[in-house]
Design a protein around this motif. Structure first.
Motif, PDB file in Angstrom:
ATOM      1  N   THR A 158       4.637 -28.418  45.964  1.00 51.03           N
ATOM      2  CA  THR A 158       4.115 -28.147  44.624  1.00 51.03           C
ATOM      3  C   THR A 158       2.825 -27.332  44.709  1.00 51.03           C
ATOM      4  N   PHE A 159       1.952 -27.715  45.659  1.00 47.67           N
ATOM      5  CA  PHE A 159       0.705 -26.977  45.879  1.00 47.67           C
ATOM      6  C   PHE A 159       1.001 -25.506  46.174  1.00 47.67           C
ATOM      7  N   SER A 160       2.008 -25.244  46.998  1.00 44.60           N
ATOM      8  CA  SER A 160       2.340 -23.863  47.358  1.00 44.60           C
ATOM      9  C   SER A 160       2.805 -23.063  46.142  1.00 44.60           C
ATOM     10  N   LEU A 161       3.481 -23.741  45.205  1.00 42.51           N
ATOM     11  CA  LEU A 161       3.927 -23.055  43.987  1.00 42.51           C
ATOM     12  C   LEU A 161       2.742 -22.689  43.099  1.00 42.51           C
ATOM     13  N   TYR A 162       1.827 -23.654  42.906  1.00 38.85           N
ATOM     14  CA  TYR A 162       0.642 -23.392  42.088  1.00 38.85           C
ATOM     15  C   TYR A 162      -0.208 -22.296  42.734  1.00 38.85           C
ATOM     16  N   LEU A 163      -0.349 -22.404  44.059  1.00 34.14           N
ATOM     17  CA  LEU A 163      -1.199 -21.437  44.767  1.00 34.14           C
ATOM     18  C   LEU A 163      -0.597 -20.031  44.708  1.00 34.14           C
ATOM     19  N   GLU A 164       0.716 -19.939  44.869  1.00 39.16           N
ATOM     20  CA  GLU A 164       1.334 -18.609  44.839  1.00 39.16           C
ATOM     21  C   GLU A 164       1.134 -17.961  43.468  1.00 39.16           C
ATOM     22  N   ALA A 165       1.145 -18.817  42.413  1.00 38.35           N
ATOM     23  CA  ALA A 165       1.013 -18.284  41.061  1.00 38.35           C
ATOM     24  C   ALA A 165      -0.289 -17.514  40.882  1.00 38.35           C
ATOM     25  N   VAL A 166      -1.364 -17.982  41.527  1.00 39.39           N
ATOM     26  CA  VAL A 166      -2.667 -17.365  41.293  1.00 39.39           C
ATOM     27  C   VAL A 166      -3.223 -16.604  42.498  1.00 39.39           C
ATOM     28  N   ALA A 167      -2.464 -16.578  43.601  1.00 41.96           N
ATOM     29  CA  ALA A 167      -2.949 -15.958  44.840  1.00 41.96           C
ATOM     30  C   ALA A 167      -3.206 -14.460  44.679  1.00 41.96           C
ATOM     31  N   ILE A 168      -2.598 -13.825  43.681  1.00 43.52           N
ATOM     32  CA  ILE A 168      -2.758 -12.386  43.501  1.00 43.52           C
ATOM     33  C   ILE A 168      -4.106 -12.045  42.859  1.00 43.52           C
ATOM     34  N   LEU A 169      -4.785 -13.047  42.276  1.00 38.72           N
ATOM     35  CA  LEU A 169      -6.028 -12.772  41.533  1.00 38.72           C
ATOM     36  C   LEU A 169      -7.087 -11.991  42.332  1.00 38.72           C
ATOM     37  N   PRO A 170      -7.426 -12.398  43.578  1.00 41.99           N
ATOM     38  CA  PRO A 170      -8.412 -11.597  44.320  1.00 41.99           C
ATOM     39  C   PRO A 170      -7.972 -10.143  44.488  1.00 41.99           C
ATOM     40  N   GLN A 171      -6.671  -9.936  44.668  1.00 37.54           N
ATOM     41  CA  GLN A 171      -6.150  -8.574  44.818  1.00 37.54           C
ATOM     42  C   GLN A 171      -6.305  -7.784  43.515  1.00 37.54           C
ATOM     43  N   LEU A 172      -6.048  -8.418  42.391  1.00 36.19           N
ATOM     44  CA  LEU A 172      -6.173  -7.736  41.100  1.00 36.19           C
ATOM     45  C   LEU A 172      -7.636  -7.395  40.804  1.00 36.19           C
ATOM     46  N   VAL A 173      -8.534  -8.321  41.165  1.00 34.66           N
ATOM     47  CA  VAL A 173      -9.967  -8.055  40.983  1.00 34.66           C
ATOM     48  C   VAL A 173     -10.393  -6.873  41.851  1.00 34.66           C
ATOM     49  N   LEU A 174      -9.920  -6.870  43.098  1.00 34.69           N
ATOM     50  CA  LEU A 174     -10.268  -5.772  44.007  1.00 34.69           C
ATOM     51  C   LEU A 174      -9.719  -4.441  43.492  1.00 34.69           C
ATOM     52  N   LEU A 175      -8.518  -4.448  42.954  1.00 32.42           N
ATOM     53  CA  LEU A 175      -7.908  -3.227  42.409  1.00 32.42           C
ATOM     54  C   LEU A 175      -8.766  -2.660  41.282  1.00 32.42           C
ATOM     55  N   GLN A 176      -9.276  -3.578  40.468  1.00 26.13           N
ATOM     56  CA  GLN A 176     -10.081  -3.152  39.330  1.00 26.13           C
ATOM     57  C   GLN A 176     -11.382  -2.494  39.794  1.00 26.13           C
ATOM     58  N   ARG A 177     -11.860  -2.932  40.965  1.00 22.18           N
ATOM     59  CA  ARG A 177     -13.116  -2.385  41.481  1.00 22.18           C
ATOM     60  C   ARG A 177     -12.906  -1.115  42.298  1.00 22.18           C
ATOM     61  N   THR A 178     -11.633  -0.844  42.658  1.00 21.58           N
ATOM     62  CA  THR A 178     -11.356   0.301  43.518  1.00 21.58           C
ATOM     63  C   THR A 178     -11.212   1.563  42.674  1.00 21.58           C
ATOM     64  N   ARG A 179     -11.999   2.583  42.977  1.00 23.46           N
ATOM     65  CA  ARG A 179     -11.926   3.836  42.227  1.00 23.46           C
ATOM     66  C   ARG A 179     -10.615   4.563  42.494  1.00 23.46           C
ATOM     67  N   ASN A 180     -10.324   4.761  43.779  1.00 20.96           N
ATOM     68  CA  ASN A 180      -9.096   5.469  44.128  1.00 20.96           C
ATOM     69  C   ASN A 180      -8.073   4.515  44.711  1.00 20.96           C
ATOM     70  N   ILE A 181      -7.163   4.045  43.875  1.00 22.09           N
ATOM     71  CA  ILE A 181      -6.106   3.174  44.368  1.00 22.09           C
ATOM     72  C   ILE A 181      -5.049   4.071  45.007  1.00 22.09           C
ATOM     73  N   ASP A 182      -4.810   3.913  46.316  1.00 21.51           N
ATOM     74  CA  ASP A 182      -3.823   4.787  46.950  1.00 21.51           C
ATOM     75  C   ASP A 182      -2.408   4.338  46.581  1.00 21.51           C
ATOM     76  N   ASN A 183      -1.455   5.240  46.795  1.00 19.38           N
ATOM     77  CA  ASN A 183      -0.072   4.984  46.366  1.00 19.38           C
ATOM     78  C   ASN A 183       0.519   3.724  46.964  1.00 19.38           C
ATOM     79  N   LEU A 184       0.286   3.513  48.280  1.00 20.21           N
ATOM     80  CA  LEU A 184       0.904   2.364  48.942  1.00 20.21           C
ATOM     81  C   LEU A 184       0.370   1.052  48.373  1.00 20.21           C
ATOM     82  N   THR A 185      -0.927   0.994  48.086  1.00 14.12           N
ATOM     83  CA  THR A 185      -1.495  -0.228  47.511  1.00 14.12           C
ATOM     84  C   THR A 185      -0.909  -0.492  46.129  1.00 14.12           C
ATOM     85  N   GLY A 186      -0.815   0.562  45.320  1.00 15.98           N
ATOM     86  CA  GLY A 186      -0.221   0.430  43.988  1.00 15.98           C
ATOM     87  C   GLY A 186       1.210  -0.046  44.072  1.00 15.98           C
TER      88      GLY A 186
END
Lengths: 10, 215
Positions: free
Chosen positions: B123-151
């Motif tokens: 159950t923990f793994s399900l909850y964690l997977e749901a929100v694990a992308i958040l640091p990545q989304l925050v980083l994307l927002q801070r990145t000026r040039n998002i390269d194609n592969l990251t997108g």
């Protein structure tokens, strides 16, 4: 009679 | 296995391959959140505890091994590989693990299908997977040039979740089982987190412009 779905997903 | 489930798994696999391609071939992890990658490694480690005791199929075991192996090797690459490590945006990737891991652990202890170690970890793994992308989304927002592969990596991850929902809807109508509500709700939350990203991804695709997320 329904049972719990198997945990066969990734 | 239905077509949505297979397409979802293949999209998930493709996302991992895109990320490995970027890291292994281009030797860069620019724009990739180590925090998110560490959380995914934790997700797979806690979800696949029964990998050797509960055999489902050859396909299932192989895929589990791939996701476990790739997630830990990606973390290793970003932290330990001399060249790859240099491209890591440490100062931008500031999300605190504990803000994510602790609430998920507490929630898993409180809301689960059965109070056993394996069940709570699942159950923990399900909850964690749901929100694990958040640091990545925050980083994307801070990145000026998002390269194609990251997108593409983030897009494929989001597509994988959306396909899993179609898979559950299909299974609901074709199989005669009780629903795992925890899986459905966590999966729905996870997919909704991508809504904003999807919007800007399709906008940039439609306008043939570079992907950029407004701050």
């Amino acid at each position: 009679e329904k049972d719990q779905a198997p945990k066969d997903e990734l | 296995m239905n077509i949505f489930r297979l397409a979802g798994d293949m999209t998930h696999l493709a996302s991992v391959l895109v990320l490995l391609l970027k890291i292994h071939t281009i030797k860069s992890c620019a724009g990739i959140s180590l925090k998110t990658q560490e959380l995914y490694a934790l997700v797979f480690a806690t979800r696949y505890l029964d990998i050797f005791t509960n055999y489902i199929s050859f396909y299932n075991t192989i895929m589990k091994l791939i996701f476990l192996g790739s997630s830990f090797s990606i973390v290793w690459y970003i932290k330990r590989h001399k060249i790859v490590h240099r491209s890591y945006d440490k100062d931008q990737d500031t999300f605190r693990h504990w803000f994510i891991v602790l609430p998920c652990l507490v929630l898993a202890l409180l809301i689960n299908e059965r109070f056993t170690f394996k069940e709570v970890m699942w159950t923990f793994s399900l909850y964690l997977e749901a929100v694990a992308i958040l640091p990545q989304l925050v980083l994307l927002q801070r990145t000026r040039n998002i390269d194609n592969l990251t997108g593409q990596y983030v897009f494929l991850l989001g597509a994988y979740r959306a396909l899993y929902i179609l898979n559950w809807i299909y299974r609901y109508f074709t199989e005669d089982h009780y629903i795992h509500w925890i899986t459905w709700i966590a999966g729905l939350v996870q997919t909704l987190l991508y809504a904003d990203f999807f919007y800007y991804y399709f906008q940039s695709w439609k306008n043939n412009a570079k992907l950029e997320l407004p701050a």
